[in-house]
Design an enzyme around this catalytic site. Structure first.
Site, PDB file in Angstrom:
ATOM      1  N   CYS A 212     -21.368  27.046 -37.406  1.00  0.00           N
ATOM      2  CA  CYS A 212     -21.788  25.955 -38.310  1.00  0.00           C
ATOM      3  C   CYS A 212     -22.276  26.454 -39.665  1.00  0.00           C
ATOM      4  O   CYS A 212     -22.399  25.669 -40.604  1.00  0.00           O
ATOM      5  CB  CYS A 212     -22.874  25.109 -37.666  1.00  0.00           C
ATOM      6  SG  CYS A 212     -22.287  24.229 -36.227  1.00  0.00           S
TER       7      CYS A 212
ATOM      8  N   HIS B 281     -27.466  21.081 -43.160  1.00  0.00           N
ATOM      9  CA  HIS B 281     -26.444  20.974 -42.117  1.00  0.00           C
ATOM     10  C   HIS B 281     -26.719  19.703 -41.313  1.00  0.00           C
ATOM     11  O   HIS B 281     -27.869  19.403 -40.984  1.00  0.00           O
ATOM     12  CB  HIS B 281     -26.504  22.208 -41.220  1.00  0.00           C
ATOM     13  CG  HIS B 281     -25.576  22.143 -40.053  1.00  0.00           C
ATOM     14  ND1 HIS B 281     -24.260  21.759 -40.177  1.00  0.00           N
ATOM     15  CD2 HIS B 281     -25.769  22.412 -38.740  1.00  0.00           C
ATOM     16  CE1 HIS B 281     -23.686  21.793 -38.983  1.00  0.00           C
ATOM     17  NE2 HIS B 281     -24.584  22.184 -38.090  1.00  0.00           N
TER      18      HIS B 281
ATOM     19  N   ASN C 198     -21.655  16.099 -36.293  1.00  0.00           N
ATOM     20  CA  ASN C 198     -21.719  17.522 -36.641  1.00  0.00           C
ATOM     21  C   ASN C 198     -20.298  18.052 -36.859  1.00  0.00           C
ATOM     22  O   ASN C 198     -19.543  18.202 -35.908  1.00  0.00           O
ATOM     23  CB  ASN C 198     -22.422  18.282 -35.510  1.00  0.00           C
ATOM     24  CG  ASN C 198     -22.590  19.762 -35.824  1.00  0.00           C
ATOM     25  OD1 ASN C 198     -22.005  20.285 -36.768  1.00  0.00           O
ATOM     26  ND2 ASN C 198     -23.384  20.443 -35.018  1.00  0.00           N
TER      27      ASN C 198
END
Ligand code: UT7
Length: 324
Positions: A115, A251, A281
């Protein structure tokens, strides 16, 4: 010698057409819209169509960023693409996108930092510009994470989505990126991973055993703590204080993690860009998607200071503090 800064001159993004709501997922696994919203903040996610790849989304995001920048692909001297879901094993997705853009000849490579992929790619690109090696760089974060989700596992399948974002960076005498930070700790690998592959081998299981495994609660705890120290480190590296930051662009994994970081920075939520509700996500796609949304919606203005950060599998964590 006057310092060289990397400036973001434009942004772009791309999402698959199909949006899947929490209510849609209630039909697949034993979950509820209420659980997903209250635990994560997610309301929907976009899911790539059959045959639609990370490279397709990356290409679209890149095209939009280049168009907004007024930069021709042939002017690029570097493409760095963060992804953990490349189209094929090799060539890299960066090379596939380079060819489609018509930027052949410039350096192009992928970065796999889960990520944190886009934040790593941005940090690397910044170093290339600061060293004088590159003048115009395309940085992309792109994923089709839903391709490695186990749709029978409610703990993970509700969390992820597909998408891509891109920025065009240019060498400038004006700030620019003030500081980037990058870290990893492979000691945590088993808390968030996809433990099959070319060298280890695949498994005689559905989808060859390719699926995300996550110990959500443990990841959550480490993420909050680590992001706290990351924002401190980034402010110090840039010589700034909390009050200097105009926007936090985090994020987009979980609204509760985002709120904890905002609290640490003493920032009200109306100075925080939140897209997790719309995108879920998207791993490396998440920060550049949020940035492009912030720019195109007119929230982020030229001259404002932005703090970008991400945390992901590895563990990896990385940030950038920049003047837009
Ligand atoms: O991007 C990389 C970084 N990733 C992250 O930052 C993710 C970090 N982790 C998280 O965001 C959260 O830990 C989750 C959203 C994954 C989970 O939230 P949580 O509050 O930590 O829930 P939990 O895992 O402790 O589970 C609580 C309960 C469990 O039931 P019991 O044991 O209390 O009876 C789960 O089985 O919720 C249950 N549960 C669900 N229920 C309905 C887990 N997933 C679901 C679901 N729907 N989808």
């Amino acid at each position: 010698m006057a310092p060289i800064y990397s400036r973001i001159i434009a942004t772009g993004s791309a999402l698959p057409e199909r949006a899947v709501s929490n209510a849609d997922l209630e039909k697949i696994v034993d979950t509820s819209d209420e659980w997903i919203r209250t635990r994560t903040g997610i309301r929907q996610r976009h899911i790539a169509a059959d045959g639609e790849t990370t490279g397709d989304l990356a290409f679209l995001a890149a095209q939009r960023a280049l168009e907004a920048a007024g930069v021709k692909a042939s002017e690029l001297d570097l493409i760095v693409l963060g992804t953990t879901t490349p189209d094929i094993i090799f060539p890299s997705t960066a090379c596939l996108v380079q060819q489609r853009l018509g930027a052949n000849g410039c350096a192009a490579f992928d970065v796999n930092a889960a990520c944190s992929g886009f934040m790593y790619a941005l940090g690397i690109a910044d170093k290339f510009i600061k060293s004088g090696q590159s003048k115009k760089v395309l940085v992309i974060g792109a994923e089709t994470l839903t391709r490695m989700v186990d749709w029978n596992e409610r703990e993970t399948c509700v969390l992820f989505g597909d998408g891509a974002g891109a920025v065009v960076l240019e060498a400038s005498g004006e700030p620019g990126i003030y500081a980037t930070c990058m870290h990893a700790d492979g000691g945590y690998k088993e808390l968030l991973w996809n433990p099959v592959g070319v060298s280890v081998g695949f498994r005689d299981e559905p989808n060859h055993g390719v699926r995300i495994k996550m110990a959500g609660r443990e990841v959550f705890k480490v993420a909050v703590k680590t992001l706290d120290s990351l924002v401190d480190e980034t402010l110090e590296a840039a010589g700034m204080h909390e009050s200097d930051i105009d926007w936090l662009i985090p994020h987009q994994a979980n609204l509760r993690i985002i709120e904890a970081t905002a609290k640490r920075l003493q920032m009200p939520m109306d100075r925080v860009i939140v897209t997790v509700d719309q995108h879920a996500n998207t791993s490396s796609g998440s920060v550049p998607l949020a940035l492009d949304y912030a720019v195109r919606s007119g929230k982020v203005q030229r001259g404002q200071n932005l703090l970008l950060e991400a945390f992901g599998g590895g563990f990896t964590w990385a940030s950038a503090l920049l003047r837009y």
